[in-house]
Design an enzyme around this catalytic site. Structure first.
Site, PDB file in Angstrom:
ATOM      1  CD  GLU A  72      34.237  36.915  47.854  1.00 54.31           C
ATOM      2  OE1 GLU A  72      33.741  38.049  48.009  1.00 54.31           O
ATOM      3  OE2 GLU A  72      34.203  36.293  46.788  1.00 54.31           O
ATOM      4  CE  LYS A 250      31.203  40.898  45.652  1.00 55.55           C
ATOM      5  NZ  LYS A 250      32.001  39.740  46.094  1.00 55.55           N
ATOM      6  CG  HIS A 364      34.137  30.655  46.332  1.00 53.64           C
ATOM      7  ND1 HIS A 364      33.208  30.802  47.308  1.00 53.64           N
ATOM      8  CD2 HIS A 364      34.687  31.875  46.162  1.00 53.64           C
ATOM      9  CE1 HIS A 364      33.180  32.051  47.709  1.00 53.64           C
ATOM     10  NE2 HIS A 364      34.072  32.722  47.024  1.00 53.64           N
TER      11      HIS A 364
HETATM   12  C1  MEV Z   1      32.464  36.950  43.720  1.00 45.83           C
HETATM   13  O1  MEV Z   1      32.888  37.675  44.853  1.00 45.83           O
HETATM   14  C2  MEV Z   1      32.838  37.673  42.448  1.00 45.83           C
HETATM   15  C3  MEV Z   1      32.348  37.033  41.140  1.00 45.83           C
HETATM   16  O2  MEV Z   1      30.936  36.860  41.203  1.00 45.83           O
HETATM   17  C4  MEV Z   1      32.727  37.968  40.024  1.00 45.83           C
HETATM   18  C5  MEV Z   1      32.160  37.581  38.683  1.00 45.83           C
HETATM   19  O3  MEV Z   1      31.070  36.975  38.622  1.00 45.83           O
HETATM   20  O4  MEV Z   1      32.795  37.955  37.661  1.00 45.83           O
HETATM   21  C6  MEV Z   1      32.945  35.671  40.954  1.00 45.83           C
END
Ligand code: MEV
Length: 417
Positions: A72, A250, A364
């Protein structure tokens, strides 16, 4: 830095040898099909992941370059940025507790009362511990406990007796040795209880192998008092709502799994234990705890089980995992555990800070644009040109990337864009 400069820097700053550097340089050919074929069944190839380095990590006063294997975009940049902010307030302070894993032998169909079976087993504890310990050159069985568990499934199987071995696995993850110990003690506990031993297996809920990590993030460096308040709302959300807690956690596992993968750990074991621990009060909640210090800075803490090892298993056979451990320079599994916890905390700060301020899509998408450029067929320096263009235009999609690429290929780029 380009790849050679990065590798040169690693050679200068870590214990990597010229051979390690050569392996990294040509890492796609390091893990042969034969390696894969001896590791799993029906192998058909090798699946590669990018390996990068998160910087700025200072943990208990020691600097670490943290290898992360992850597909990622933005994870490594985010971890490095959060670690940099933590560094200005002293970095991460962490502690890993004992290296104790629990092995379980499930006894059913007891012909005598559970109490009586328990007494028989406990009165032979010393012999059972000796037998189990004799199976290992390094691990020591510290204790044996017996618990009763009532079947709560639809099958109404009644009460089961669990014989639990409490094993100090030292610097190993411990699954192999604990499973062997459980299997070798099963016949004796069957004899002593008159029951049948069904499962004999380690528990991945490693509550006797916890790691704790804390850091303070300067309010000005994270964007000011308002961002601190907004982050506390983000935390309140993750603490109180399971749908948010899962996504919040996550993000934490983005950091932990990436270091776990790079260092050859069983990341599924870490995941399973971490999520169960996040639900230890009966409700699934945030794995981290965030609050404001008296000075108005943001303090974050994480505590979770960490069943990992640096001897045995993949960590000592996979060439890339061995190199990752060398880059970290860790001497014990506990030292690796604190790095994993710090990576999780850093990743969480980075995510909730972005979410509570400018949102995550901006940064991102800029990084994701490079993947889209590659998917559209860009190669070499075309990747950067196409990615920048689609990110600036906010049209990060393959069709637009293809259009830009065809203009580039027609040599008309400067005229038409
Ligand atoms: C993306 O890989 C992880 C996030 O969704 C974590 C979060 O929402 O705290 C950005």
């Amino acid at each position: 830095m380009n790849q050679s400069e990065r590798l040169h820097y690693l050679k200068e700053t870590t214990g990597l040898s010229a051979q390690d550097i050569a392996i990294l340089q040509d890492s796609s050919s390091v893990f042969s099909f034969d390696n894969a074929n001896t590791m799993i069944e029906n192998a058909i190839g090798v699946f590669a992941l990018p390996l990068g380095i998160a910087t700025n990590f200072v943990i208990n006063g020691k600097e670490y370059l943290v290898p992360m294997a992850i597909e990622e975009p933005s994870i490594i940049a985010a971890a490095s940025k959060a670690a940099k902010i933590a560094k200005s307030k002293g970095g991460f302070i962490a502690q890993a507790y004992e290296s104790i894993m629990i092995g379980q032998v499930q006894l059913v169909s007891l012909p005598i009362s559970e109490e009586c079976a328990k007494r028989n087993i406990l009165s032979n504890k010393k012999e059972i511990l000796e037998l189990a310990s004799s199976k290992s050159r390094f691990a020591v069985v510290k204790d044996l406990k017996v618990r009763q568990v009532q079947d709560k499934s639809q099958h109404n199987k009644g009460v089961m007796l669990l014989v639990e071995l409490i094993v100090d696995v030292k610097d190993a993850m411990g699954a192999n040795i604990v499973n062997t110990m459980c299997e070798s003690t099963a016949p004796i506990v069957e004899q002593l209880s008159g029951g049948k031993a069904i499962l004999k297996i380690i528990s991945n809920y490693a509550t006797k192998r916890l790691v704790k990590c804390k850091a303070i993030f300067d309010k000005d460096e994270i964007g000011g008092q308002d961002v601190v308040e907004r982050i506390l709302y983000a935390y309140a959300f993750a603490y109180s709502d399971v749908y948010r807690a899962v996504t919040h956690n996550k993000g934490i596992m983005n950091g932990i799994d990436a270091v776990a993968l790079a260092t050859g750990q069983d990341f599924r074991a870490i995941e399973a234990g971490a999520h169960a621990y996040a639900a230890r009060d009966g409700t699934y909640r945030s794995m981290t705890n965030w609050y404001k210090t008296e000075e108005g800075d943001l303090a974050g803490e994480i505590e979770l089980p960490m069943a990992i090892g640096i001897v045995g298993g993949v960590a000592s056979v996979h060439p890339m995992a061995k190199i990752a451990l060398k880059i970290l320079g860790v001497k014990t599994a506990k030292e690796l555990a604190i790095i994993l916890a710090a990576a999780g905390l850093a990743q969480n700060l980075a995510a909730i800070r972005a979410l509570a301020s400018e949102g995550i899509q901006k940064g991102h998408m800029r990084l994701h644009a490079r993947n889209i450029a590659v998917a559209a067929g860009a190669i070499g320096n075309q990747i950067e040109i196409v990615a920048n263009k689609i990110a600036d235009e906010r049209s990060v999609n393959v069709d637009r990337a293809k259009e830009i690429l065809s203009l580039l290929n027609n040599d008309n780029y400067n005229n038409k864009i």
